[in-house]
Design a protein around this motif. Structure first.
Motif, PDB file in Angstrom:
ATOM      1  N   ALA A  11      41.549  49.193  59.731  1.00 23.30           N
ATOM      2  CA  ALA A  11      41.971  50.550  60.072  1.00 23.30           C
ATOM      3  C   ALA A  11      41.198  51.058  61.282  1.00 23.30           C
ATOM      4  CB  ALA A  11      41.745  51.475  58.881  1.00 23.30           C
ATOM      5  N   SER A  12      41.861  51.892  62.060  1.00 21.58           N
ATOM      6  CA  SER A  12      41.222  52.480  63.238  1.00 21.58           C
ATOM      7  C   SER A  12      41.897  53.796  63.577  1.00 21.58           C
ATOM      8  CB  SER A  12      41.308  51.516  64.424  1.00 21.58           C
ATOM      9  OG  SER A  12      42.669  51.280  64.761  1.00 21.58           O
ATOM     10  N   GLY A  13      41.284  54.529  64.488  1.00 21.24           N
ATOM     11  CA  GLY A  13      41.898  55.756  64.983  1.00 21.24           C
ATOM     12  C   GLY A  13      41.242  57.040  64.529  1.00 21.24           C
ATOM     13  N   GLY A  14      40.261  56.953  63.648  1.00 23.88           N
ATOM     14  CA  GLY A  14      39.576  58.144  63.197  1.00 23.88           C
ATOM     15  C   GLY A  14      38.756  58.780  64.307  1.00 23.88           C
ATOM     16  N   PHE A  63      45.210  56.163  51.662  1.00 18.51           N
ATOM     17  CA  PHE A  63      44.463  56.989  50.735  1.00 18.51           C
ATOM     18  C   PHE A  63      43.319  57.627  51.506  1.00 18.51           C
ATOM     19  CE2 PHE A  63      46.114  55.715  46.539  1.00 18.51           C
ATOM     20  CZ  PHE A  63      46.850  54.591  46.881  1.00 18.51           C
ATOM     21  N   ARG A  64      42.692  58.615  50.917  1.00 20.52           N
ATOM     22  CA  ARG A  64      41.519  59.214  51.550  1.00 20.52           C
ATOM     23  C   ARG A  64      40.516  59.629  50.481  1.00 20.52           C
ATOM     24  NH1 ARG A  64      44.103  64.930  53.850  1.00 20.52           N
ATOM     25  NH2 ARG A  64      44.312  65.984  51.813  1.00 20.52           N
ATOM     26  N   GLN A  65      39.266  59.717  50.912  1.00 22.72           N
ATOM     27  CA  GLN A  65      38.209  60.155  50.014  1.00 22.72           C
ATOM     28  C   GLN A  65      37.267  61.070  50.771  1.00 22.72           C
ATOM     29  OE1 GLN A  65      36.095  57.062  47.899  1.00 22.72           O
ATOM     30  NE2 GLN A  65      35.485  58.523  46.315  1.00 22.72           N
ATOM     31  N   ALA A  66      37.214  62.302  50.331  1.00 26.35           N
ATOM     32  CA  ALA A  66      36.317  63.281  50.925  1.00 26.35           C
ATOM     33  C   ALA A  66      34.959  63.202  50.232  1.00 26.35           C
ATOM     34  CB  ALA A  66      36.903  64.677  50.777  1.00 26.35           C
ATOM     35  N   GLU A  80      40.044  70.708  55.502  1.00 21.35           N
ATOM     36  CA  GLU A  80      40.104  70.018  54.208  1.00 21.35           C
ATOM     37  C   GLU A  80      40.703  68.620  54.295  1.00 21.35           C
ATOM     38  OE1 GLU A  80      41.216  73.097  54.952  1.00 21.35           O
ATOM     39  OE2 GLU A  80      43.076  73.572  53.862  1.00 21.35           O
ATOM     40  N   ASP A  81      41.190  68.234  55.468  1.00 18.66           N
ATOM     41  CA  ASP A  81      41.654  66.865  55.675  1.00 18.66           C
ATOM     42  C   ASP A  81      40.496  65.921  56.019  1.00 18.66           C
ATOM     43  OD1 ASP A  81      44.516  68.215  57.354  1.00 18.66           O
ATOM     44  OD2 ASP A  81      44.434  67.418  55.312  1.00 18.66           O
ATOM     45  N   THR A  82      39.309  66.480  56.200  1.00 23.03           N
ATOM     46  CA  THR A  82      38.140  65.662  56.502  1.00 23.03           C
ATOM     47  C   THR A  82      37.883  64.672  55.370  1.00 23.03           C
ATOM     48  OG1 THR A  82      37.114  67.346  57.887  1.00 23.03           O
ATOM     49  CG2 THR A  82      35.658  65.703  56.882  1.00 23.03           C
ATOM     50  N   THR A  87      38.383  54.560  57.893  1.00 17.91           N
ATOM     51  CA  THR A  87      38.092  55.185  59.179  1.00 17.91           C
ATOM     52  C   THR A  87      37.884  56.674  58.936  1.00 17.91           C
ATOM     53  OG1 THR A  87      38.865  55.451  61.480  1.00 17.91           O
ATOM     54  CG2 THR A  87      40.558  55.497  59.751  1.00 17.91           C
ATOM     55  N   LEU A  88      36.833  57.222  59.526  1.00 11.48           N
ATOM     56  CA  LEU A  88      36.426  58.595  59.248  1.00 11.48           C
ATOM     57  C   LEU A  88      37.179  59.588  60.131  1.00 11.48           C
ATOM     58  CD1 LEU A  88      34.545  60.635  57.853  1.00 11.48           C
ATOM     59  CD2 LEU A  88      32.858  60.154  59.647  1.00 11.48           C
ATOM     60  N   VAL A  89      37.740  60.593  59.470  1.00 11.78           N
ATOM     61  CA  VAL A  89      38.385  61.699  60.160  1.00 11.78           C
ATOM     62  C   VAL A  89      37.618  62.977  59.828  1.00 11.78           C
ATOM     63  CG1 VAL A  89      40.471  63.113  60.325  1.00 11.78           C
ATOM     64  CG2 VAL A  89      40.656  60.614  60.122  1.00 11.78           C
ATOM     65  N   THR A  90      37.167  63.650  60.868  1.00  9.46           N
ATOM     66  CA  THR A  90      36.443  64.902  60.693  1.00  9.46           C
ATOM     67  C   THR A  90      37.182  66.005  61.428  1.00  9.46           C
ATOM     68  OG1 THR A  90      34.330  63.722  60.575  1.00  9.46           O
ATOM     69  CG2 THR A  90      34.251  66.093  60.994  1.00  9.46           C
ATOM     70  N   VAL A  91      37.540  67.068  60.698  1.00  6.93           N
ATOM     71  CA  VAL A  91      38.267  68.178  61.283  1.00  6.93           C
ATOM     72  C   VAL A  91      37.374  69.413  61.237  1.00  6.93           C
ATOM     73  CG1 VAL A  91      40.371  69.555  61.254  1.00  6.93           C
ATOM     74  CG2 VAL A  91      40.417  67.182  60.438  1.00  6.93           C
TER      75      VAL A  91
END
Length: 121
Positions: A4-7, A35-38, A86-88, A115-119
């Motif tokens: 996975a990539s793109g975060g 899936f995601r995990q905060a 909250e999508d982080t 891959t980490l997404v931070t909003v």
């Protein structure tokens, strides 16, 4: 193997596109998902795209996220629009080992590294 990539770090309201490339086996007859995990929370279903190109989404992302696949490239993507703080989360792609079968309770056998997404607000 799923990669996975793109975060990244974005602001609220921005868009981001995640990619996941599979190698070592074909998923053309299998479901692939995100899936995601905060932090401090359980893993959450985001979206699934089956081998018939049928798509399904978690309630929290409906209307904002879009999953797609490139069957020729053995890849799955997640277009994320109107991002919210909250999508982080760490976003994981997953592939099923069930041939032409999907139900929303089944486990996925193959997982990417995340891959980490931070909003930010």
């Amino acid at each position: 193997q799923l990669q996975a990539s793109g975060g990244g770090v974005v602001q609220a309201g921005d868009s981001l596109r995640l990619s996941c490339v599979a190698s070592g086996r074909s998923f053309s007859s299998n479901a692939m998902a995100w899936f995601r995990q905060a932090p401090g929370k359980e893993r959450e279903f985001v979206a699934v795209n089956t081998w018939t190109d049928r798509k399904s989404y978690g309630d929290s992302v409906k209307g904002r996220f879009a999953i797609s696949r490139d069957f020729a490239k053995n890849s799955v993507y997640l277009q994320m629009d109107s991002l919210k703080p909250e999508d982080t989360a760490i976003y994981y792609c997953a592939g099923s080992d069930r041939f032409r079968y999907y139900d929303d309770t089944m486990p996925f056998a193959y997982w990417g590294q995340g891959t980490l997404v931070t909003v930010s607000s």
